[in-house]
Design a protein around this motif. Structure first.
Motif, PDB file in Angstrom:
ATOM      1  N   ALA A 194      10.625  20.506  13.513  1.00 15.22           N
ATOM      2  CA  ALA A 194      10.445  19.350  12.624  1.00 15.22           C
ATOM      3  C   ALA A 194       8.983  18.895  12.559  1.00 15.22           C
ATOM      4  O   ALA A 194       8.455  18.703  11.451  1.00 15.22           O
ATOM      5  N   PRO A 195       8.298  18.701  13.695  1.00 14.19           N
ATOM      6  CA  PRO A 195       6.908  18.237  13.587  1.00 14.19           C
ATOM      7  C   PRO A 195       5.968  19.232  12.917  1.00 14.19           C
ATOM      8  O   PRO A 195       5.114  18.827  12.125  1.00 14.19           O
ATOM      9  N   LEU A 196       6.115  20.518  13.199  1.00 10.55           N
ATOM     10  CA  LEU A 196       5.238  21.495  12.558  1.00 10.55           C
ATOM     11  C   LEU A 196       5.559  21.645  11.073  1.00 10.55           C
ATOM     12  O   LEU A 196       4.651  21.777  10.247  1.00 10.55           O
ATOM     13  N   ASP A 197       6.836  21.617  10.736  1.00 10.31           N
ATOM     14  CA  ASP A 197       7.199  21.682   9.319  1.00 10.31           C
ATOM     15  C   ASP A 197       6.656  20.462   8.575  1.00 10.31           C
ATOM     16  O   ASP A 197       6.189  20.569   7.431  1.00 10.31           O
ATOM     17  N   ALA A 198       6.702  19.295   9.227  1.00  8.51           N
ATOM     18  CA  ALA A 198       6.183  18.078   8.598  1.00  8.51           C
ATOM     19  C   ALA A 198       4.674  18.184   8.381  1.00  8.51           C
ATOM     20  O   ALA A 198       4.148  17.761   7.346  1.00  8.51           O
ATOM     21  N   TRP A 199       3.967  18.767   9.352  1.00  5.51           N
ATOM     22  CA  TRP A 199       2.523  18.968   9.220  1.00  5.51           C
ATOM     23  C   TRP A 199       2.209  19.849   8.017  1.00  5.51           C
ATOM     24  O   TRP A 199       1.310  19.550   7.230  1.00  5.51           O
ATOM     25  N   HIS A 200       2.970  20.917   7.854  1.00  7.43           N
ATOM     26  CA  HIS A 200       2.713  21.819   6.741  1.00  7.43           C
ATOM     27  C   HIS A 200       3.078  21.184   5.396  1.00  7.43           C
ATOM     28  O   HIS A 200       2.422  21.445   4.382  1.00  7.43           O
TER      29      HIS A 200
ATOM     30  N   ALA B 171      -0.868  16.381  16.759  1.00  5.25           N
ATOM     31  CA  ALA B 171      -0.907  16.554  18.207  1.00  5.25           C
ATOM     32  C   ALA B 171      -0.382  15.312  18.919  1.00  5.25           C
ATOM     33  O   ALA B 171       0.341  15.405  19.910  1.00  5.25           O
ATOM     34  N   GLN B 172      -0.731  14.151  18.407  1.00  2.00           N
ATOM     35  CA  GLN B 172      -0.246  12.910  19.010  1.00  2.00           C
ATOM     36  C   GLN B 172       1.265  12.789  18.870  1.00  2.00           C
ATOM     37  O   GLN B 172       1.959  12.346  19.790  1.00  2.00           O
ATOM     38  N   SER B 173       1.777  13.221  17.713  1.00  2.86           N
ATOM     39  CA  SER B 173       3.221  13.177  17.494  1.00  2.86           C
ATOM     40  C   SER B 173       3.946  14.081  18.486  1.00  2.86           C
ATOM     41  O   SER B 173       4.979  13.699  19.060  1.00  2.86           O
TER      42      SER B 173
ATOM     43  N   ALA C 109       6.657  13.215  21.711  1.00  7.99           N
ATOM     44  CA  ALA C 109       7.979  13.831  21.803  1.00  7.99           C
ATOM     45  C   ALA C 109       8.130  14.711  23.038  1.00  7.99           C
ATOM     46  O   ALA C 109       9.238  14.863  23.560  1.00  7.99           O
ATOM     47  N   ARG C 110       7.031  15.307  23.526  1.00  7.95           N
ATOM     48  CA  ARG C 110       7.094  16.255  24.637  1.00  7.95           C
ATOM     49  C   ARG C 110       6.105  15.850  25.724  1.00  7.95           C
ATOM     50  O   ARG C 110       5.009  16.401  25.860  1.00  7.95           O
TER      51      ARG C 110
ATOM     52  N   ALA D 199      -7.773  15.572  32.383  1.00  9.19           N
ATOM     53  CA  ALA D 199      -8.638  14.420  32.188  1.00  9.19           C
ATOM     54  C   ALA D 199      -8.783  13.587  33.448  1.00  9.19           C
ATOM     55  O   ALA D 199      -9.514  12.613  33.489  1.00  9.19           O
ATOM     56  N   GLY D 200      -8.045  13.978  34.511  1.00 11.98           N
ATOM     57  CA  GLY D 200      -8.118  13.224  35.743  1.00 11.98           C
ATOM     58  C   GLY D 200      -7.206  12.026  35.765  1.00 11.98           C
ATOM     59  O   GLY D 200      -7.315  11.146  36.608  1.00 11.98           O
ATOM     60  N   ASP D 201      -6.288  11.976  34.789  1.00 12.54           N
ATOM     61  CA  ASP D 201      -5.379  10.840  34.716  1.00 12.54           C
ATOM     62  C   ASP D 201      -4.185  11.003  35.640  1.00 12.54           C
ATOM     63  O   ASP D 201      -3.429  10.073  35.862  1.00 12.54           O
ATOM     64  N   GLY D 202      -3.979  12.252  36.126  1.00  9.30           N
ATOM     65  CA  GLY D 202      -2.835  12.498  36.979  1.00  9.30           C
ATOM     66  C   GLY D 202      -1.650  12.954  36.180  1.00  9.30           C
ATOM     67  O   GLY D 202      -1.450  12.541  35.051  1.00  9.30           O
ATOM     68  N   ALA D 203      -0.847  13.829  36.761  1.00  8.73           N
ATOM     69  CA  ALA D 203       0.277  14.412  36.024  1.00  8.73           C
ATOM     70  C   ALA D 203       1.328  13.389  35.673  1.00  8.73           C
ATOM     71  O   ALA D 203       2.132  13.597  34.795  1.00  8.73           O
ATOM     72  N   ASP D 204       1.335  12.230  36.378  1.00  8.64           N
ATOM     73  CA  ASP D 204       2.373  11.238  36.144  1.00  8.64           C
ATOM     74  C   ASP D 204       1.852  10.035  35.368  1.00  8.64           C
ATOM     75  O   ASP D 204       2.413   8.953  35.416  1.00  8.64           O
ATOM     76  N   SER D 205       0.749  10.219  34.645  1.00  7.78           N
ATOM     77  CA  SER D 205       0.169   9.083  33.943  1.00  7.78           C
ATOM     78  C   SER D 205       1.113   8.550  32.881  1.00  7.78           C
ATOM     79  O   SER D 205       1.210   7.364  32.665  1.00  7.78           O
ATOM     80  N   GLY D 206       1.788   9.472  32.158  1.00  7.68           N
ATOM     81  CA  GLY D 206       2.787   9.061  31.189  1.00  7.68           C
ATOM     82  C   GLY D 206       2.206   8.527  29.897  1.00  7.68           C
ATOM     83  O   GLY D 206       1.039   8.165  29.796  1.00  7.68           O
ATOM     84  N   GLY D 207       3.040   8.487  28.873  1.00  4.43           N
ATOM     85  CA  GLY D 207       2.841   7.869  27.582  1.00  4.43           C
ATOM     86  C   GLY D 207       1.430   7.701  27.074  1.00  4.43           C
ATOM     87  O   GLY D 207       0.810   8.621  26.580  1.00  4.43           O
ATOM     88  N   LEU D 208       0.905   6.458  27.189  1.00  2.00           N
ATOM     89  CA  LEU D 208      -0.377   6.142  26.591  1.00  2.00           C
ATOM     90  C   LEU D 208      -1.504   6.940  27.203  1.00  2.00           C
ATOM     91  O   LEU D 208      -2.430   7.359  26.513  1.00  2.00           O
ATOM     92  N   GLY D 209      -1.452   7.184  28.509  1.00  2.00           N
ATOM     93  CA  GLY D 209      -2.495   7.976  29.145  1.00  2.00           C
ATOM     94  C   GLY D 209      -2.522   9.389  28.602  1.00  2.00           C
ATOM     95  O   GLY D 209      -3.585   9.964  28.361  1.00  2.00           O
ATOM     96  N   ASP D 210      -1.355   9.962  28.390  1.00  2.00           N
ATOM     97  CA  ASP D 210      -1.285  11.312  27.852  1.00  2.00           C
ATOM     98  C   ASP D 210      -1.772  11.365  26.402  1.00  2.00           C
ATOM     99  O   ASP D 210      -2.439  12.300  25.988  1.00  2.00           O
ATOM    100  N   LEU D 211      -1.428  10.347  25.621  1.00  2.00           N
ATOM    101  CA  LEU D 211      -1.910  10.302  24.246  1.00  2.00           C
ATOM    102  C   LEU D 211      -3.428  10.213  24.197  1.00  2.00           C
ATOM    103  O   LEU D 211      -4.080  10.845  23.373  1.00  2.00           O
ATOM    104  N   ALA D 212      -3.993   9.422  25.093  1.00  2.00           N
ATOM    105  CA  ALA D 212      -5.452   9.308  25.147  1.00  2.00           C
ATOM    106  C   ALA D 212      -6.072  10.645  25.508  1.00  2.00           C
ATOM    107  O   ALA D 212      -7.125  11.017  24.983  1.00  2.00           O
TER     108      ALA D 212
END
Length: 227
Positions: free
Chosen positions: A79-85, A172-174, A178-179, A190-203
């Motif tokens: 779905a996300p890749l099809d939406a991008w195209h 990529a943010q989408s 989702a994943r 980025a040094g945020d740690g594997a468990d940073s989660g959500g907003l940290g991962d988006l950044a």
């Protein structure tokens, strides 16, 4: 089957995402071959499409080796890749070539960055799948020749390329939302740690794309376009 560390959720997501991307590239290049204005161009694009299909098969085989159903691994990204195209549907053959070079190029840089944080076998596999097969030279040469012949095309194609980059970041943010397992690999780098989660991962995803600016500028220059 013992999947081992190479079958972590983030790695499976990476392989599934890349497999579906390669499948999509095959169909797009095959379609571009049909629309190509010369037999030479048709043959070159057909060869590039065949290479993408071979890459897709390599990724499928690897997922099966890991005991993972390839279709299940790809499904979250359909779905996300099809939406991008759909959002970046080209209006001309030249726009389609620019999308292949710029869009797939940015995506490939992203996949390499993620793979660099995975196990060695995955890194090697991804590097092999993303290896250039003459596409860069063909596309850049074709677009540059068209721009030299019709200079007015440069402005429109440059704007199109900038739009593609913006859409790629949004995509990529989408995917990161989702994943989270996939995005967590970037946060770790980025040094945020594997468990940073959500907003940290988006950044981390945003920082990742910011680091790809130089390669993007080089691609535009190769086509005779401006950033």
């Amino acid at each position: 089957m013992n999947q081992g560390p190479s079958a972590s959720p983030g790695v499976i997501d990476l392989l599934g995402l890349l497999a579906y991307a390669e499948l999509g590239s095959f169909f797009r290049l095959a379609g571009d071959a049909v629309l190509a204005p010369s037999l030479r161009s048709k043959g070159q694009l057909a060869a590039l499409a065949a290479a993408e299909q071979a890459h897709y098969q390599v990724l499928r085989d690897r997922l099966e080796e890991l005991g993972v159903d390839p279709e299940a691994a790809m499904e979250p990204f359909v779905a996300p890749l099809d939406a991008w195209h759909e959002r970046t549907a080209p209006q001309s053959w030249l726009e389609s070539l620019v999308k292949t070079y710029v869009g797939d190029g940015i995506a490939g840089d992203f996949y390499r960055k993620v793979a660099a944080l995975a196990d060695e076998e995955t890194r090697t596999l991804v590097e092999g799948v993303l290896a250039e097969t003459g596409r860069a030279e063909f596309v850049s040469g074709t677009v540059r020749a068209a721009v030299e012949e019709t200079p007015v095309l440069a402005g429109r194609l440059s704007l199109w390329a900038r739009r593609l980059v913006g859409e790629a970041l949004s995509q990529a943010q989408s995917v990161a939302v989702a994943r989270p397992e996939l995005a967590a690999l970037l946060a770790r780098d980025a040094g945020d740690g594997a468990d940073s989660g959500g907003l940290g991962d988006l950044a981390a995803v945003s920082r990742m794309f910011a680091s790809l600016t130089d390669r993007h500028a080089a691609r535009l220059e190769a086509m005779g376009l401006t950033a």
